[in-house]
Design a protein around this motif. Structure first.
Motif, PDB file in Angstrom:
ATOM      1  N   ALA B 131      41.526  31.209  40.253  1.00 54.29           N
ATOM      2  CA  ALA B 131      41.598  31.911  38.974  1.00 54.29           C
ATOM      3  C   ALA B 131      40.224  32.015  38.317  1.00 54.29           C
ATOM      4  N   GLN B 132      39.393  31.017  38.580  1.00 55.27           N
ATOM      5  CA  GLN B 132      38.086  30.989  37.930  1.00 55.27           C
ATOM      6  C   GLN B 132      37.063  31.891  38.605  1.00 55.27           C
ATOM      7  N   ALA B 133      37.345  32.276  39.825  1.00 60.17           N
ATOM      8  CA  ALA B 133      36.359  33.048  40.582  1.00 60.17           C
ATOM      9  C   ALA B 133      36.166  34.443  39.994  1.00 60.17           C
ATOM     10  N   ARG B 134      34.947  34.947  40.132  1.00 62.27           N
ATOM     11  CA  ARG B 134      34.685  36.326  39.734  1.00 62.27           C
ATOM     12  C   ARG B 134      35.388  37.257  40.719  1.00 62.27           C
ATOM     13  N   ARG B 135      35.107  37.039  41.991  1.00 59.84           N
ATOM     14  CA  ARG B 135      35.808  37.778  43.038  1.00 59.84           C
ATOM     15  C   ARG B 135      36.375  36.802  44.054  1.00 59.84           C
ATOM     16  N   GLY B 159      45.197  43.538  40.209  1.00 62.21           N
ATOM     17  CA  GLY B 159      43.855  43.856  39.725  1.00 62.21           C
ATOM     18  C   GLY B 159      42.904  44.092  40.874  1.00 62.21           C
ATOM     19  N   GLU B 160      41.641  44.088  40.527  1.00 59.17           N
ATOM     20  CA  GLU B 160      40.631  44.513  41.497  1.00 59.17           C
ATOM     21  C   GLU B 160      39.770  43.348  41.955  1.00 59.17           C
ATOM     22  N   ARG B 161      40.183  42.140  41.650  1.00 60.08           N
ATOM     23  CA  ARG B 161      39.313  41.008  41.875  1.00 60.08           C
ATOM     24  C   ARG B 161      39.235  40.573  43.340  1.00 60.08           C
ATOM     25  N   THR B 162      40.092  41.127  44.172  1.00 63.43           N
ATOM     26  CA  THR B 162      40.222  40.626  45.532  1.00 63.43           C
ATOM     27  C   THR B 162      39.634  41.576  46.555  1.00 63.43           C
TER      28      THR B 162
END
Lengths: 290, 290
Positions: B131-135, B159-162
């Motif tokens: 959860a804390q990661a930017r990506r 979302g687009e985080r992955t």
DNA sequence: CTCGTATTGCAACAATTGTTTTATAAAGTA
DNA sequence: TACTTTATAAAACAATTGTTGCAATACGAG
């Protein structure tokens, strides 16, 4: 301790100290535990020959807030009996359990339910149908892709009979070009059903191919098309559907198919192993970086 | 079907000719038959996502006077099951159970074991780190591809985080080009460990990225590299390893992540839904072929 | 497009639910 | 015996149930 039923023990333990009417109500509950969750309190009271208020008083006597607690307890007992197996788990602190725990318990129960005789029969029938096919085309779009991919990956280790309709670069269905009556489509789709999956399944049917489906309901659109269908649960306490039961189904199918000719399977796997070893595919430890 | 359940067959038979809302109600009843007798109609309707009146209408559509007939039918089914309990007793003991049953029992137990406190703690820690990661870069090769794909597919809905390192056309690891200390690699690998997976994990470490691992053993090479690791069983009575527990882990992680901000997740999913609907991605029945 | 039909959501409905209150009866005590 | 305490029955209560009628909407034929 015979039943591990706390409420039941409580009733038995305090029975002697109850006033006559409460005893009559308590006795009726002990002797018709299932009715408690299936009929209204007033009807239960009527059957027990007591006043409705007596039931409420019994609940309070036992230390509950109201009759609803008694009903909830018996309803849970019925639900657990349905899962049959869930009794193994001490669901002790009930609603206190976190989401992760809830999800895993639920998954475990869902997969366990796949082991029921009716379900096993379907699995074996599907495996039989797949075994007879000349080629097996595997179709699973969107969330179901992972199941299709798994089946194809494993079956590829065993031989060349499988083809994956992955739809890469818009080529969905191209694989069916040369498919015919001797072939089978393994279609995996759960609600909401991808339109392309249904279309391709329909196309396969029109080509007189066999159709085996892994889907989620007796009323899935695939049911009408498939020769054999396997149903798996998809519900989850999260926002998403779960695919673990579907994957389990795929694994069982692979297991059954490999099991039909153990010697051949073993040989094929050794060959695959050798091949991969030649390519230096695997490693037992972090490789040194060049 | 051999269930001998007239009502169930009736619902299945007329399902196609029902309006959408009735279908939704009917489907819920098919999939939760016991709930029908255990909860009120209004609550059942709520769980099914339909109006209370729809349940009444369903009853009339099926030719009954009212909803009470449906409830009575399901209550009877429960009572019968309680009586006929002895008849069903045929489980276990007979070690003659088939491979399919063995596999499913085993799977169910393995997943159940994931719910142990130690395991839950690791899941939650991993979710926290992710959860804390930017990506989040997701890596799973060969058999583990399906797990990586699942995680990426679900998280993309949110979302687009992955980003998925799928290695298509030999591009494995290209995605890490711009990754840095604020990012996390989610590496999935089980024995035999793909060399590429270990190399990439190592690279990520050297770039000071976070590393979360889903793997199969306390002595997996990933354990030394990962900040957080989740262990899942892979043994199976077949020739193959099982990936269902690993998939379950992925599902739990997704569930936990989505659960951190339910409102945002819900909104993202609605947006995704809208988008897909616009593309006419899904269908409830076999589409007419042009 | 327009009309007619079919489907749906909403709100009101009486009936029934579980609970609480009140009054009566019974049992126990001095 | 009179008096207190406890147990029960009956009635009143708000909340919730399953149902229905109606208006708004979606849908399909022409």
């Amino acid at each position: 301790m015979s039943h591990g039923d706390a409420l039941r023990d409580r009733i038995i333990g305090t029975y002697e100290s109850m006033p006559p009417q409460l005893q009559q109500a308590a006795r009726h509950i002990l002797e018709h535990p299932d009715e408690v969750a299936l009929v209204s309190m007033r009807e239960l009271a009527r059957n027990a020959g007591v006043q409705p208020s007596t039931m409420t008083r019994l609940a309070k006597f036992l230390g509950f807030d109201g009759y609803e607690d008694i009903r909830a307890h018996h309803a849970r007992a019925i639900r657990l009996r349905v899962d049959g197996f869930a009794a193994q788990q001490q669901r002790s602190s009930d609603s206190g359990e976190g989401l992760a725990q809830q999800m895993l318990y639920s998954l475990s129960a869902q997969i366990n339910r796949l082991a029921e005789p009716a379900s096993i029969a379907r699995l074996e029938a599907a495996a039989e149908r797949l075994a007879q096919a000349r080629r097996v085309y595997v179709l699973g779009l969107r969330s179901c892709h992972l199941v299709a991919w798994h089946f194809h990956y494993v079956m590829r280790l065993l031989g060349e009979r499988t083809e994956h309709l992955d739809g890469l670069a818009g080529t969905i269905g191209d694989g069916l070009m040369r498919a015919g009556a001797e072939d089978v489509l393994l279609a995996i789709s759960i609600s909401p059903y991808a339109r392309h999956s249904l279309e391709l399944a329909q196309l396969a049917r029109e080509k007189n191919m066999g159709v085996v489906a892994i889907t989620d309901s007796e009323v899935s659109p695939l049911i009408g098309i498939a020769d054999e269908a396997i149903l798996c649960a998809t519900e989850s306490p999260t926002f998403f559907h779960t695919l673990s039961p579907a994957l389990a189904v795929s694994e069982v199918l692979c297991g059954l198919l490999a099991n039909r000719d153990r010697a051949a399977a073993l040989e094929a796997l050794q060959k695959a192993d050798q091949h991969l070893q030649g390519l230096n595919t695997y490693s037992g430890a972090i490789p040194k970086r060049q």
